[in-house]
Motif scaffolding. Structure first.
Motif, PDB file in Angstrom:
ATOM      1  N   LEU A 186       0.825  -1.203   0.000  1.00 52.27           N
ATOM      2  CA  LEU A 186       0.000   0.000   0.000  1.00 52.27           C
ATOM      3  C   LEU A 186       0.862   1.256   0.000  1.00 52.27           C
ATOM      4  O   LEU A 186       0.537   2.238  -0.681  1.00 52.27           O
ATOM      5  N   ARG A 187       1.960   1.243   0.759  1.00 52.50           N
ATOM      6  CA  ARG A 187       2.853   2.399   0.754  1.00 52.50           C
ATOM      7  C   ARG A 187       3.382   2.662  -0.647  1.00 52.50           C
ATOM      8  O   ARG A 187       3.424   3.804  -1.104  1.00 52.50           O
ATOM      9  N   ARG A 188       3.796   1.597  -1.337  1.00 52.48           N
ATOM     10  CA  ARG A 188       4.314   1.780  -2.691  1.00 52.48           C
ATOM     11  C   ARG A 188       3.237   2.347  -3.606  1.00 52.48           C
ATOM     12  O   ARG A 188       3.508   3.230  -4.432  1.00 52.48           O
ATOM     13  N   LEU A 189       2.030   1.849  -3.457  1.00 55.99           N
ATOM     14  CA  LEU A 189       0.924   2.312  -4.299  1.00 55.99           C
ATOM     15  C   LEU A 189       0.669   3.801  -4.092  1.00 55.99           C
ATOM     16  O   LEU A 189       0.519   4.563  -5.060  1.00 55.99           O
ATOM     17  N   VAL A 190       0.625   4.223  -2.836  1.00 59.68           N
ATOM     18  CA  VAL A 190       0.364   5.635  -2.538  1.00 59.68           C
ATOM     19  C   VAL A 190       1.486   6.513  -3.066  1.00 59.68           C
ATOM     20  O   VAL A 190       1.245   7.551  -3.686  1.00 59.68           O
ATOM     21  N   VAL A 191       2.730   6.110  -2.829  1.00 59.92           N
ATOM     22  CA  VAL A 191       3.865   6.915  -3.284  1.00 59.92           C
ATOM     23  C   VAL A 191       3.879   7.009  -4.809  1.00 59.92           C
ATOM     24  O   VAL A 191       4.128   8.080  -5.371  1.00 59.92           O
ATOM     25  N   ASN A 192       3.599   5.910  -5.498  1.00 59.20           N
ATOM     26  CA  ASN A 192       3.564   5.944  -6.960  1.00 59.20           C
ATOM     27  C   ASN A 192       2.482   6.895  -7.469  1.00 59.20           C
ATOM     28  O   ASN A 192       2.679   7.601  -8.470  1.00 59.20           O
ATOM     29  N   CYS A 193       1.345   6.909  -6.812  1.00 61.87           N
ATOM     30  CA  CYS A 193       0.287   7.847  -7.203  1.00 61.87           C
ATOM     31  C   CYS A 193       0.715   9.289  -6.942  1.00 61.87           C
ATOM     32  O   CYS A 193       0.365  10.194  -7.715  1.00 61.87           O
ATOM     33  N   CYS A 194       1.469   9.509  -5.873  1.00 62.47           N
ATOM     34  CA  CYS A 194       2.011  10.850  -5.623  1.00 62.47           C
ATOM     35  C   CYS A 194       2.984  11.244  -6.729  1.00 62.47           C
ATOM     36  O   CYS A 194       2.982  12.398  -7.184  1.00 62.47           O
ATOM     37  N   TYR A 195       3.820  10.306  -7.156  1.00 62.04           N
ATOM     38  CA  TYR A 195       4.724  10.589  -8.270  1.00 62.04           C
ATOM     39  C   TYR A 195       3.927  11.040  -9.495  1.00 62.04           C
ATOM     40  O   TYR A 195       4.265  12.025 -10.152  1.00 62.04           O
ATOM     41  N   ASP A 196       2.886  10.283  -9.795  1.00 63.07           N
ATOM     42  CA  ASP A 196       2.083  10.587 -10.991  1.00 63.07           C
ATOM     43  C   ASP A 196       1.457  11.976 -10.900  1.00 63.07           C
ATOM     44  O   ASP A 196       1.457  12.731 -11.879  1.00 63.07           O
ATOM     45  N   GLU A 197       0.909  12.310  -9.741  1.00 69.22           N
ATOM     46  CA  GLU A 197       0.277  13.618  -9.579  1.00 69.22           C
ATOM     47  C   GLU A 197       1.298  14.743  -9.682  1.00 69.22           C
ATOM     48  O   GLU A 197       1.048  15.768 -10.324  1.00 69.22           O
ATOM     49  N   ALA A 198       2.458  14.558  -9.063  1.00 65.71           N
ATOM     50  CA  ALA A 198       3.483  15.598  -9.103  1.00 65.71           C
ATOM     51  C   ALA A 198       3.981  15.825 -10.525  1.00 65.71           C
ATOM     52  O   ALA A 198       4.177  16.959 -10.959  1.00 65.71           O
ATOM     53  N   ARG A 199       4.171  14.750 -11.246  1.00 67.53           N
ATOM     54  CA  ARG A 199       4.657  14.879 -12.620  1.00 67.53           C
ATOM     55  C   ARG A 199       3.599  15.451 -13.542  1.00 67.53           C
ATOM     56  O   ARG A 199       3.901  16.199 -14.469  1.00 67.53           O
ATOM     57  N   ARG A 200       2.348  15.091 -13.268  1.00 65.78           N
ATOM     58  CA  ARG A 200       1.268  15.569 -14.135  1.00 65.78           C
ATOM     59  C   ARG A 200       1.036  17.067 -13.929  1.00 65.78           C
ATOM     60  O   ARG A 200       0.851  17.807 -14.888  1.00 65.78           O
ATOM     61  N   LEU A 207      10.703   4.804   8.804  1.00 70.92           N
ATOM     62  CA  LEU A 207      10.940   3.485   8.233  1.00 70.92           C
ATOM     63  C   LEU A 207      12.438   3.255   8.080  1.00 70.92           C
ATOM     64  O   LEU A 207      13.207   4.193   7.869  1.00 70.92           O
ATOM     65  N   THR A 208      12.851   2.004   8.181  1.00 73.62           N
ATOM     66  CA  THR A 208      14.249   1.655   7.958  1.00 73.62           C
ATOM     67  C   THR A 208      14.546   1.646   6.465  1.00 73.62           C
ATOM     68  O   THR A 208      13.637   1.652   5.623  1.00 73.62           O
ATOM     69  N   HIS A 209      15.831   1.603   6.133  1.00 74.70           N
ATOM     70  CA  HIS A 209      16.211   1.548   4.723  1.00 74.70           C
ATOM     71  C   HIS A 209      15.616   0.326   4.016  1.00 74.70           C
ATOM     72  O   HIS A 209      15.093   0.459   2.896  1.00 74.70           O
ATOM     73  N   PRO A 210      15.675  -0.874   4.608  1.00 79.29           N
ATOM     74  CA  PRO A 210      15.046  -2.024   3.949  1.00 79.29           C
ATOM     75  C   PRO A 210      13.538  -1.861   3.766  1.00 79.29           C
ATOM     76  O   PRO A 210      12.982  -2.281   2.743  1.00 79.29           O
ATOM     77  N   GLU A 211      12.860  -1.256   4.746  1.00 79.92           N
ATOM     78  CA  GLU A 211      11.416  -1.049   4.626  1.00 79.92           C
ATOM     79  C   GLU A 211      11.094  -0.063   3.502  1.00 79.92           C
ATOM     80  O   GLU A 211      10.127  -0.263   2.760  1.00 79.92           O
ATOM     81  N   ILE A 212      11.908   0.969   3.378  1.00 80.91           N
ATOM     82  CA  ILE A 212      11.695   1.924   2.287  1.00 80.91           C
ATOM     83  C   ILE A 212      11.949   1.255   0.952  1.00 80.91           C
ATOM     84  O   ILE A 212      11.192   1.448  -0.012  1.00 80.91           O
ATOM     85  N   ALA A 213      13.009   0.472   0.885  1.00 78.68           N
ATOM     86  CA  ALA A 213      13.330  -0.228  -0.362  1.00 78.68           C
ATOM     87  C   ALA A 213      12.184  -1.145  -0.785  1.00 78.68           C
ATOM     88  O   ALA A 213      11.806  -1.191  -1.960  1.00 78.68           O
TER      89      ALA A 213
END
Length: 217
Positions: free
Chosen positions: A103-117, A170-176
């Motif tokens: 879910l974290r990845r999904l939300v962050v990816n959607c943020c990427y899309d909005e920022a770029r758009r 979050l730790t580095h592995p969790e972020i990755a």
């Protein structure tokens, strides 16, 4: 004859409209990401379970999007897209107990899309991220606005890792795992983000005005 497998309902059956109006109160860091049973039911196309699951996670999703995008309208659009993508993609989740990172990845990816758009950012003070505790309220507001302005100039990828690392702790592995990138990339983005923020803050530092009297500073 065996009954046909139930087909997932269309996205129109999922109640996403109400999520826009969820009142968010900061509870950083972290989010309660349990409820494996709800995840498994949602993966089978249970719209009631999915709506319950997403209502539980809506505050967390909104917090993450707010920290990254710093714009209410962009944040709401990102969360809305994340809800729709979650309903569409959740049946393909292989391990329900990894729902949190997914879910974290999904939300962050959607943020990427909005920022770029949109390619735009506002400059309202972001109290939840930068609010320092000091006696001079006017100085606090000016400092928050300065940090917010500097943070907003960072690439969205750097903002995302700084939010996950410094504010969600979050730790580095969790972020990755959350972003689907190598740990080395996480570390380099954090380092570059912090360095860029320092440079940006240094550029924004006001130059002291020297009063001259009789030709002397």
């Amino acid at each position: 004859m065996q009954p046909a497998d139930p087909q997932p309902a269309s996205s129109s059956a999922v109640d996403t409209r109400g999520f826009r109006l969820v009142a968010v109160t900061p509870s950083l860091p972290g989010s309660s990401m349990d409820g494996t049973g709800l995840v498994e039911q949602s993966m089978r196309g249970d719209t009631a379970a999915f709506n319950t699951l997403m209502r539980r996670e809506a505050k967390f999703m909104y917090q993450v999007a707010s920290l990254i995008l710093r714009d209410r309208h962009l944040c709401e659009d990102a969360v809305q897209q994340a809800l729709l993508r979650a309903w569409r993609d959740l049946p393909r989740l292989r391990e329900p107990d990894r729902f949190s990172a997914w879910l974290r990845r999904l939300v962050v990816n959607c943020c990427y899309d909005e920022a770029r758009r949109e390619r735009r950012h506002n400059h309202e003070a972001f109290d939840r991220v930068t609010a320092p505790l000091a006696s001079d309220q006017a100085a606090n507001v000016a400092e928050r606005e300065r940090v917010d302005h500097a943070f907003g100039r960072l690439p969205v990828e750097q903002r995302a890792v700084l939010v996950l690392h410094h504010y969600l702790q979050l730790t580095h592995p969790e972020i990755a795992e959350s972003l689907g990138i190598p740990i080395g990339t996480v570390k380099s983005r954090i380092r570059r983000g912090v360095d860029s923020l320092r440079v940006s803050l240094a550029v924004d530092d006001p130059v002291p005005i020297v009063q001259r009297e009789g030709g002397h500073a």
